[in-house]
Motif scaffolding. Sequence first.
Motif, mmCIF file in Angstrom:
data_model
loop_
_atom_site.group_PDB
_atom_site.id
_atom_site.type_symbol
_atom_site.label_atom_id
_atom_site.label_comp_id
_atom_site.label_asym_id
_atom_site.label_seq_id
_atom_site.Cartn_x
_atom_site.Cartn_y
_atom_site.Cartn_z
ATOM 1 N N VAL A 23 0.864 -1.183 0.000
ATOM 2 C CA VAL A 23 0.000 0.000 0.000
ATOM 3 C C VAL A 23 0.899 1.231 0.000
ATOM 4 O O VAL A 23 1.833 1.325 0.793
ATOM 5 N N LEU A 24 0.605 2.164 -0.897
ATOM 6 C CA LEU A 24 1.358 3.407 -0.981
ATOM 7 C C LEU A 24 0.410 4.570 -0.733
ATOM 8 O O LEU A 24 -0.417 4.909 -1.602
ATOM 9 N N PRO A 25 0.460 5.184 0.448
ATOM 10 C CA PRO A 25 -0.399 6.339 0.729
ATOM 11 C C PRO A 25 0.148 7.573 0.003
ATOM 12 O O PRO A 25 1.246 8.038 0.304
ATOM 13 N N VAL A 26 -0.621 8.094 -0.939
ATOM 14 C CA VAL A 26 -0.133 9.194 -1.790
ATOM 15 C C VAL A 26 -1.193 10.288 -1.942
ATOM 16 O O VAL A 26 -1.287 10.929 -2.990
ATOM 17 N N ALA A 27 -1.967 10.513 -0.898
ATOM 18 C CA ALA A 27 -3.058 11.479 -0.990
ATOM 19 C C ALA A 27 -2.664 12.880 -0.547
ATOM 20 O O ALA A 27 -3.450 13.822 -0.695
ATOM 21 N N GLY A 28 -1.461 13.048 -0.014
ATOM 22 C CA GLY A 28 -1.059 14.345 0.518
ATOM 23 C C GLY A 28 -0.996 15.443 -0.537
ATOM 24 O O GLY A 28 -0.809 15.180 -1.728
ATOM 25 N N LEU A 29 -1.121 16.691 -0.083
ATOM 26 C CA LEU A 29 -1.161 17.833 -0.997
ATOM 27 C C LEU A 29 0.216 18.371 -1.363
ATOM 28 O O LEU A 29 0.354 19.123 -2.322
ATOM 29 N N GLY A 30 1.232 18.029 -0.594
ATOM 30 C CA GLY A 30 2.571 18.515 -0.901
ATOM 31 C C GLY A 30 2.717 20.016 -0.768
ATOM 32 O O GLY A 30 3.404 20.660 -1.558
ATOM 33 N N THR A 31 2.095 20.591 0.261
ATOM 34 C CA THR A 31 2.084 22.054 0.383
ATOM 35 C C THR A 31 3.472 22.639 0.601
ATOM 36 O O THR A 31 3.711 23.800 0.260
ATOM 37 N N ARG A 32 4.406 21.843 1.144
ATOM 38 C CA ARG A 32 5.750 22.378 1.374
ATOM 39 C C ARG A 32 6.518 22.593 0.067
ATOM 40 O O ARG A 32 7.565 23.226 0.067
ATOM 41 N N PHE A 33 5.970 22.069 -1.037
ATOM 42 C CA PHE A 33 6.652 22.233 -2.326
ATOM 43 C C PHE A 33 5.870 23.117 -3.296
ATOM 44 O O PHE A 33 6.153 23.117 -4.498
ATOM 45 N N LEU A 34 4.897 23.844 -2.771
ATOM 46 C CA LEU A 34 4.214 24.807 -3.624
ATOM 47 C C LEU A 34 5.200 25.890 -4.067
ATOM 48 O O LEU A 34 6.115 26.257 -3.319
ATOM 49 N N PRO A 35 5.080 26.401 -5.298
ATOM 50 C CA PRO A 35 4.017 26.154 -6.272
ATOM 51 C C PRO A 35 4.245 24.947 -7.177
ATOM 52 O O PRO A 35 3.418 24.664 -8.049
ATOM 53 N N ALA A 36 5.367 24.212 -7.012
ATOM 54 C CA ALA A 36 5.639 23.081 -7.901
ATOM 55 C C ALA A 36 4.521 22.044 -7.860
ATOM 56 O O ALA A 36 4.226 21.387 -8.865
ATOM 57 N N THR A 37 3.885 21.891 -6.698
ATOM 58 C CA THR A 37 2.858 20.858 -6.528
ATOM 59 C C THR A 37 1.436 21.399 -6.692
ATOM 60 O O THR A 37 0.475 20.728 -6.303
ATOM 61 N N LYS A 38 1.309 22.571 -7.258
ATOM 62 C CA LYS A 38 -0.035 23.113 -7.472
ATOM 63 C C LYS A 38 -0.827 22.229 -8.422
ATOM 64 O O LYS A 38 -2.029 21.986 -8.214
ATOM 65 N N GLN A 39 -0.177 21.735 -9.469
ATOM 66 C CA GLN A 39 -0.838 20.869 -10.446
ATOM 67 C C GLN A 39 -0.255 19.461 -10.464
ATOM 68 O O GLN A 39 -0.896 18.538 -10.939
ATOM 69 N N MET A 40 0.954 19.302 -9.969
ATOM 70 C CA MET A 40 1.644 18.011 -10.043
ATOM 71 C C MET A 40 1.691 17.360 -8.671
ATOM 72 O O MET A 40 1.992 18.024 -7.678
#
Length: 303
Positions: A23-40
């Motif tokens: 099981v790979l939990p991958v639901a996080g928003l990645g807010t510490r890497f914004l704006p790179a994770t805004k769409q990715m």
Amino acid sequence: MAWLRASPPKECPHVRKPLRKAVLPVAGLGTRFLPATKQMAKEMLPVVDKPLIQYAVEEARAAGIEQFCFVTGRGKTMLVDQFDVAYELERTLTERNKTKELDMLRAQALPPGSIVSTRQQAALGLGHAIWCARSFIGDDPFAILLPDDLMLCDVSCTKQLADAYNETGGNVVAIEEVPMARVSSYGVIAPGETAGKLVEVKGLVEKPKQEEAPSNLTVIGRYVLMPEVIGHLSKMEKGAGGEIQLTDSMAKLIGTQPFHGLRYEGRRFDCGDKAGYLEAQVAFALSRPDMAPAMQSIIKKYA
């Protein structure tokens, strides 16, 4: 803060089964890497030339894992797409005689039906994410890999855990020592007897205060757990931070099943942190013969 202490271990109640699921939990928003994770998705952030999710899947496959469940959130379909067949890309590579690139893609492909995904609609903690995969887990032992924890090991970290599971027949978690000042950021074990790299787990506590921590041996993002943990997660009991903590439910398995921590061999990089992510770029480049000279030259420029 009270931490749970085990009663003497009892015989593992189920027939030992081969470890084939992850099981790979991958639901996080990645807010510490914004704006790179805004769409990715943050798990698609590359280290050298592979995304974090790819490293995790390859690590699990090296341990004999055959079936994967991605616990995703909104906007994360690209994580599953990463392991789909890209027909247009493969046709273009064929037409341009890019055989090396084509062979690489095909070597990384997974057999049909190897990946399923389920949705975690609310951010209620890691324990809740694992509970969301309950139908996939069924009555089988399963591995958990947190892709944010990127592992650089000669032998796959998950393979090391799988070998320990085959030896002990019970729950095994990867552990490492951290300075006492940092224990409040981790799940911490109360250690029992040590046999080689295996440490008996007598208790577990999530994010304890420094003065209340039973040790400085902390659990990192690699686990092999028995399916009975789902029954405890189903109670939806909230723990540290008001979240459903996986650590709390794991602690309830202690004394009813074998439970060990494994001092794994290798290095972990916290790619949920910008500094850790940058360090991983350097370390993984230096570990590759095709990239090491260039990285060494870059480092000298800024030394």
